[in-house]
Design an enzyme around this catalytic site. Structure first.
Site, PDB file in Angstrom:
ATOM      1  N   GLU A  62       0.842  -1.198   0.000  1.00 52.46           N
ATOM      2  CA  GLU A  62       0.000   0.000   0.000  1.00 52.46           C
ATOM      3  C   GLU A  62       0.881   1.255   0.000  1.00 52.46           C
ATOM      4  O   GLU A  62       1.865   1.348   0.732  1.00 52.46           O
ATOM      5  CB  GLU A  62      -0.887  -0.028   1.244  1.00 52.46           C
ATOM      6  CG  GLU A  62      -1.844   1.131   1.390  1.00 52.46           C
ATOM      7  CD  GLU A  62      -2.738   0.999   2.620  1.00 52.46           C
ATOM      8  OE1 GLU A  62      -3.648   1.831   2.773  1.00 52.46           O
ATOM      9  OE2 GLU A  62      -2.535   0.062   3.421  1.00 52.46           O
ATOM     10  N   LYS A 118      -9.305   2.388  -2.536  1.00 50.60           N
ATOM     11  CA  LYS A 118      -9.657   1.820  -1.229  1.00 50.60           C
ATOM     12  C   LYS A 118     -11.009   2.341  -0.769  1.00 50.60           C
ATOM     13  O   LYS A 118     -11.247   3.548  -0.712  1.00 50.60           O
ATOM     14  CB  LYS A 118      -8.564   2.181  -0.216  1.00 50.60           C
ATOM     15  CG  LYS A 118      -8.677   1.473   1.125  1.00 50.60           C
ATOM     16  CD  LYS A 118      -7.450   1.804   1.980  1.00 50.60           C
ATOM     17  CE  LYS A 118      -7.443   1.014   3.282  1.00 50.60           C
ATOM     18  NZ  LYS A 118      -6.222   1.310   4.080  1.00 50.60           N
ATOM     19  N   CYS A 120      -5.554  -3.368   2.098  1.00 51.02           N
ATOM     20  CA  CYS A 120      -5.403  -3.386   3.555  1.00 51.02           C
ATOM     21  C   CYS A 120      -6.731  -3.604   4.289  1.00 51.02           C
ATOM     22  O   CYS A 120      -7.278  -4.684   4.274  1.00 51.02           O
ATOM     23  CB  CYS A 120      -4.709  -2.096   4.005  1.00 51.02           C
ATOM     24  SG  CYS A 120      -3.996  -2.180   5.683  1.00 51.02           S
TER      25      CYS A 120
END
Length: 262
Positions: A41, A110, A144
């Site tokens: 990330e 995300k 994540c």
């Protein structure tokens, strides 16, 4: 498909240096027979860089994407990486996959932002499912915190994702995600999950490493320690097909009972 996981925080704040790290890793991955290299990330810029996130953010087709496309094509290996994506006035925590020909294949923003730091610097994405085909596998992207929501991974399972790439910035004390949750996600959804972490300290964050490629049997095919490493494991379509045939989870679902979940 042999899959390389680059566990590194690169050089936070320096896009040029991180491109050099990625270039070196792509060369080593290709030499080891990998068809895909995945970086963590926000690898392009660094994670804990404050207002430099907005300053260094680029469009999905920006200069750094062009540089990574050149790296991928020169080494003959697909590359997935995390970066801050600028789109107008918004900045997203994004991950992009570029194939071995240098073609941009998938870009994901995300959707589930973690903590005040991310909510202060990013706009959440609004597209849950991003997939592409790569070397005979259906590859999906999450980032994540996204993978910690079972609905996200199940959506990928139902859409046929074979290999789920999860660039991450997993920090202390949440190492149980890499150690326990990722293998379970792979097993319960019958897919491979490549969870690729940063490592070391950046400002107030201590990243725990433990990057993992988990198989549909819940077994880690590759697992890094807590230092900078390049680890490799295989995502085997034949094993995945056999595992899906033997495991009844997706066949035995009762969606008619799950309405209250949404």
């Amino acid at each position: 498909m042999r899959t390389a996981l680059l566990q590194s925080s690169g050089r936070p704040g320096s896009v040029a240096e991180n491109l050099k790290v990625l270039d070196d890793a792509a060369g080593r991955a290709a030499a080891a027979g990998a068809g895909l290299l995945t970086a963590p990330e926000m690898f392009l810029t660094g994670y804990a860089i404050g207002d430099d996130i907005a300053r260094l953010a680029e469009p999905a087709d920006g200069d750094s994407a062009d540089a990574i496309a050149e790296i991928a094509a020169r080494h003959g290996v697909a590359v997935a990486y995390g970066y801050p994506e600028r789109d107008g006035e918004s900045v997203y925590n994004s991950a992009q996959l570029i194939d071995a020909s240098g073609t941009r294949r998938a870009n994901y923003r995300k959707t589930h932002l973690f903590g005040c730091f991310e909510r202060d610097h990013f706009t959440p994405g609004d597209r849950q499912l991003v997939q592409t085909e790569l070397n005979g596998l259906t590859v999906g992207l999450l980032i994540c915190y996204d993978v910690e929501f079972p609905e996200n991974v199940r959506a990928h399972a139902l859409a046929g994702t074979d290999l789920l790439l999860v660039p991450t910035a997993q920090m202390h004390p949440f190492q149980f995600v890499a150690e326990s949750m990722i293998p379970v996600r792979a097993f319960e959804n019958q897919m491979y999950v490549a969870y690729v972490n940063r490592v070391g300290r950046e400002e107030e964050f201590e990243f725990v490493g433990l990057s993992t490629l988990a198989g549909p049997d819940g077994v880690a095919r590759a697992r890094a320690g807590r230092t900078e490493q390049l680890v490799l494991g295989d995502a085997d379509p034949a094993f995945l097909a056999a595992s899906r045939e033997d495991n009844p989870y997706l066949r035995d679902r009762r969606p008619d009972l799950y309405g209250s979940l949404v």
